[in-house]
Design a protein around this motif. Structure first.
Motif, PDB file in Angstrom:
ATOM      1  N   MET A  20      44.432 -66.912 -30.051  1.00 38.58           N
ATOM      2  CA  MET A  20      45.054 -65.618 -30.311  1.00 38.58           C
ATOM      3  C   MET A  20      46.057 -65.741 -31.457  1.00 38.58           C
ATOM      4  N   PHE A  21      46.954 -66.731 -31.392  1.00 35.98           N
ATOM      5  CA  PHE A  21      47.900 -66.998 -32.470  1.00 35.98           C
ATOM      6  C   PHE A  21      48.483 -68.385 -32.290  1.00 35.98           C
ATOM      7  N   GLU A  61      43.192 -66.816 -26.375  1.00 29.78           N
ATOM      8  CA  GLU A  61      43.006 -65.369 -26.427  1.00 29.78           C
ATOM      9  C   GLU A  61      43.188 -64.709 -25.066  1.00 29.78           C
ATOM     10  N   PHE A  64      46.685 -59.212 -26.194  1.00 27.10           N
ATOM     11  CA  PHE A  64      47.828 -59.322 -27.090  1.00 27.10           C
ATOM     12  C   PHE A  64      48.791 -58.141 -26.942  1.00 27.10           C
ATOM     13  N   LEU A  89      55.545 -60.998 -35.293  1.00 26.80           N
ATOM     14  CA  LEU A  89      54.611 -62.120 -35.237  1.00 26.80           C
ATOM     15  C   LEU A  89      53.466 -61.892 -36.214  1.00 26.80           C
ATOM     16  N   GLN A  90      53.369 -62.772 -37.220  1.00 30.57           N
ATOM     17  CA  GLN A  90      52.230 -62.713 -38.129  1.00 30.57           C
ATOM     18  C   GLN A  90      51.106 -63.529 -37.510  1.00 30.57           C
ATOM     19  N   ARG A  91      49.921 -62.940 -37.461  1.00 24.80           N
ATOM     20  CA  ARG A  91      48.783 -63.633 -36.891  1.00 24.80           C
ATOM     21  C   ARG A  91      47.855 -64.048 -38.010  1.00 24.80           C
ATOM     22  N   PRO A  92      47.206 -65.142 -37.933  1.00 25.72           N
ATOM     23  CA  PRO A  92      47.068 -66.043 -36.803  1.00 25.72           C
ATOM     24  C   PRO A  92      48.155 -67.111 -36.732  1.00 25.72           C
ATOM     25  N   LYS A  94      52.347 -68.099 -37.406  1.00 31.51           N
ATOM     26  CA  LYS A  94      53.739 -67.741 -37.714  1.00 31.51           C
ATOM     27  C   LYS A  94      54.507 -69.044 -37.874  1.00 31.51           C
TER      28      LYS A  94
END
Length: 108
Positions: A20-21, A61, A64, A89-92, A94
């Motif tokens: 997910m991230f 995942e 979210f 939060l910048q994905r994918p 940070k």
């Protein structure tokens, strides 16, 4: 009757994970990756992060939309605690630079 081999997945699919991230923690002074002695909580998510071989904190995942905020607690390490909202939060990936505390061991 089917043979057993037709029911198995190919090996490349058996070890595939959906991420997910991920969060990369850096020492703000040396820019070295930090992955030991730190706990990260993603409030609203059920899962906990996995530290991958590269030292990134990775979440698998799930929904979210349930994520509210992320808290980074450095414990006894010489860094300040960091919190940020899910919208930041910048994905994918940070990257977070951990600010030093007053007892950080600066070099001369």
């Amino acid at each position: 009757m089917s043979s057993l081999s037709t029911l198995q997945l190919p090996l490349e699919l058996a070890y595939q994970r959906r991420v997910m991230f991920a969060i990369e923690l850096l020492d703000a002074v040396t820019l070295q990756r930090v992955s030991q002695g730190v706990s990260i909580v993603a409030h609203g998510l059920r899962g906990t992060p996995i530290i991958n071989a590269g030292g990134l904190f990775v979440w698998r995942e799930e929904d979210f939309g349930q994520l509210r905020k992320i808290t980074i607690d450095p414990g006894f390490l010489p860094y300040e605690r960091v919190e940020f909202e899910a919208a930041q939060l910048q994905r994918p990936l940070k990257t977070v630079e951990l600010p030093p505390r007053s007892h950080y061991p600066f070099t001369t």
